[in-house]
Write an enzyme that holds these catalytic residues in place. Sequence first.
Site, PDB file in Angstrom:
ATOM      1  N   ASN A 115     -16.832  11.054   0.963  1.00 45.16           N
ATOM      2  CA  ASN A 115     -17.571   9.884   0.493  1.00 45.16           C
ATOM      3  C   ASN A 115     -17.685   8.863   1.613  1.00 45.16           C
ATOM      4  OD1 ASN A 115     -16.313   7.027  -0.189  1.00 45.16           O
ATOM      5  ND2 ASN A 115     -14.632   8.532  -0.389  1.00 45.16           N
ATOM      6  N   PHE A 119     -17.460   0.536  -0.335  1.00 45.78           N
ATOM      7  CA  PHE A 119     -17.054  -0.551  -1.240  1.00 45.78           C
ATOM      8  C   PHE A 119     -18.231  -1.041  -2.086  1.00 45.78           C
ATOM      9  CE2 PHE A 119     -13.269  -2.332   1.497  1.00 45.78           C
ATOM     10  CZ  PHE A 119     -12.552  -1.183   1.223  1.00 45.78           C
ATOM     11  N   SER A 178      -9.913   2.129   4.259  1.00 46.37           N
ATOM     12  CA  SER A 178     -11.134   2.903   4.030  1.00 46.37           C
ATOM     13  C   SER A 178     -11.863   3.107   5.351  1.00 46.37           C
ATOM     14  CB  SER A 178     -12.051   2.178   3.050  1.00 46.37           C
ATOM     15  OG  SER A 178     -13.328   2.797   3.013  1.00 46.37           O
ATOM     16  N   ASN A 180     -15.002   3.654   5.585  1.00 49.64           N
ATOM     17  CA  ASN A 180     -16.431   3.506   5.308  1.00 49.64           C
ATOM     18  C   ASN A 180     -16.963   2.086   5.446  1.00 49.64           C
ATOM     19  OD1 ASN A 180     -16.633   6.294   4.667  1.00 49.64           O
ATOM     20  ND2 ASN A 180     -15.706   5.842   2.680  1.00 49.64           N
ATOM     21  N   THR A 181     -16.102   1.144   5.814  1.00 47.55           N
ATOM     22  CA  THR A 181     -16.537  -0.210   6.158  1.00 47.55           C
ATOM     23  C   THR A 181     -16.261  -0.406   7.640  1.00 47.55           C
ATOM     24  OG1 THR A 181     -16.093  -1.096   3.950  1.00 47.55           O
ATOM     25  CG2 THR A 181     -16.154  -2.673   5.764  1.00 47.55           C
ATOM     26  N   LYS A 221      -2.327  -0.001   0.985  1.00 48.37           N
ATOM     27  CA  LYS A 221      -2.843   1.371   1.027  1.00 48.37           C
ATOM     28  C   LYS A 221      -3.175   1.727   2.470  1.00 48.37           C
ATOM     29  CE  LYS A 221      -5.781   4.603  -1.446  1.00 48.37           C
ATOM     30  NZ  LYS A 221      -6.660   4.768  -2.632  1.00 48.37           N
ATOM     31  N   ASN A 250      -5.003   6.980   1.789  1.00 47.27           N
ATOM     32  CA  ASN A 250      -6.440   6.931   1.586  1.00 47.27           C
ATOM     33  C   ASN A 250      -7.062   8.243   2.085  1.00 47.27           C
ATOM     34  OD1 ASN A 250      -9.074   5.817   1.109  1.00 47.27           O
ATOM     35  ND2 ASN A 250      -8.294   3.787   1.638  1.00 47.27           N
TER      36      ASN A 250
END
Length: 345
Positions: A115, A119, A178, A180-181, A221, A250
């Site tokens: 993925n 967010f 994460s 993805n940011t 996390k 994560n």
Amino acid sequence: MYKFLIRPLLFLLDPEKVHHLSFTLIKLTSKIGFAAVFRSLYQVNDKRLERELFGIKFKNPVGLAAGFDKDARLYNELSNFGFGFIEIGTVTPKPQSGNPKKRLFRLKADKAIINRMGFNNLGVFEAVENLKKKHNVIIGGNIGKNKITPNHLATKDYLICFEALFDYVDYFVVNVSSPNTPGLRELQDKEPLTALLTDLKRENNRKAQKMAVSEKPILLKIAPDLTNDQLLDIIEIVKETGISGIIATNTTIARDNLMSDSVLAEEKGGLSGKPLANKSTEVIRFLSEKSNKAFPIIGVGGIHSAEDALEKLDAGADLIQLWTGFVYEGPALVKRINKAILNQS
């Protein structure tokens, strides 16, 4: 039934569309009387499953990880599937649409998902409105920063989310891991992370004193891709800041030994599911052993069976969470894990 009938049908559709469809189906079936059916099928009620950590009593040690119910729209319905706790989010101060679609990919040969959602959520204040409903399940609030917020101002975003959710969640999770940011994982470095957690702890203490209540547990996390030296830094940071524990881990940016189509496997984003199992377990074991179990750990990553869950617990996890395993194996997995834990007690 899920694996042989429902999952094959759902897996014919785009993964993100299936996610929204699943929400609709779960909410609809719960409204027309299936909530009690789900509870009878999947819940395991036994005092031996209870766990008490950082002042919270969990009905059982199996939770749903953040990312499934981002906006806190379905926590009551999801609790019927036997989860001991539900983690909502990741939420950010302002609503954001996330990364461009397509951004969610199934690697069926690997029982994995990639993925790069970014967010996507309706903002923390929408989650607060949704959390005002009565509920009987422990709720964790996973908080992050908006994509447009530069890292040197990130603390403000986390504090906004913390302030808004304080009255509505049982514990907090600080998500700086994460992939993805852009730039978010830079906040895992020792100096900015210590500063961020120190500010959150200070606000936690201020609010608790002002309202004459207990402080809310704050967990961090972390990514599975940290080096051993970085993990040792994490142990020191937990000790220095006094936060309550760690969620490990994560998603990963690694793409080791995948069996899926190479083009699909190289999609950008975080990889979750079975390929993450060993890596996340080793992070749990390292943190547990090197810290002499100085703090609680919630283990997540690659749990697709009761045996996977027991491995995490044996490695040093106090609680566990599901996400990709829940998608691939269905709600019966929660019951199988709780039954296996009982068989060991």
